[in-house]
Write an enzyme that holds these catalytic residues in place. Sequence first.
Site, PDB file in Angstrom:
ATOM      1  N   LYS A 141       2.194   2.485   2.495  1.00 36.55           N
ATOM      2  CA  LYS A 141       1.817   3.219   3.708  1.00 36.55           C
ATOM      3  C   LYS A 141       2.535   2.601   4.903  1.00 36.55           C
ATOM      4  CE  LYS A 141      -2.936   4.500   2.561  1.00 36.55           C
ATOM      5  NZ  LYS A 141      -4.336   4.243   2.869  1.00 36.55           N
ATOM      6  N   LYS A 169       0.809  -1.225   0.000  1.00 30.58           N
ATOM      7  CA  LYS A 169       0.000   0.000   0.000  1.00 30.58           C
ATOM      8  C   LYS A 169       0.839   1.270   0.000  1.00 30.58           C
ATOM      9  CE  LYS A 169      -3.899  -2.055   2.498  1.00 30.58           C
ATOM     10  NZ  LYS A 169      -4.853  -1.838   3.581  1.00 30.58           N
TER      11      LYS A 169
END
Length: 137
Positions: A48, A46
Amino acid sequence: MKKIGYTTGVFDLFHVGHLNVLKRAKLECDYLIVGVTSDELSMSAKNKQPIIPFNERMEIVEHIKFVDEVVPQMNYDKEEAWNNLKFDKMFVGDDWKGTDKWNQIEEDFSKFGVEICYFPYTTHTSSTFLREVLSKI
């Protein structure tokens, strides 16, 4: 026979949407196993970095009364997870329903007798939303 359920998530910035998924999953099985996504997997998949460190997210999920067992999720290989855990049901957000990836997973898991259960995605609260709010502070 005891029904074993399995779901996974990053569970960063734990909120009521996470709690609702776990509560609902537990209603569908006798024993609920939850995979918590590692920081490395979250970054690679992701892009992230979770705000809450992996070991703390594991501990939070371990202390939810609906959860019977917590395991680290180090990759997205669902068949490998099934080989290790032998679950009967896998729970996932309905935002994945009908996608090519999950249609294939449904087909692959039907040979093991595993049911894929889709739950409504919590739109009013999400870790992404919370992250955006925090970035403005």
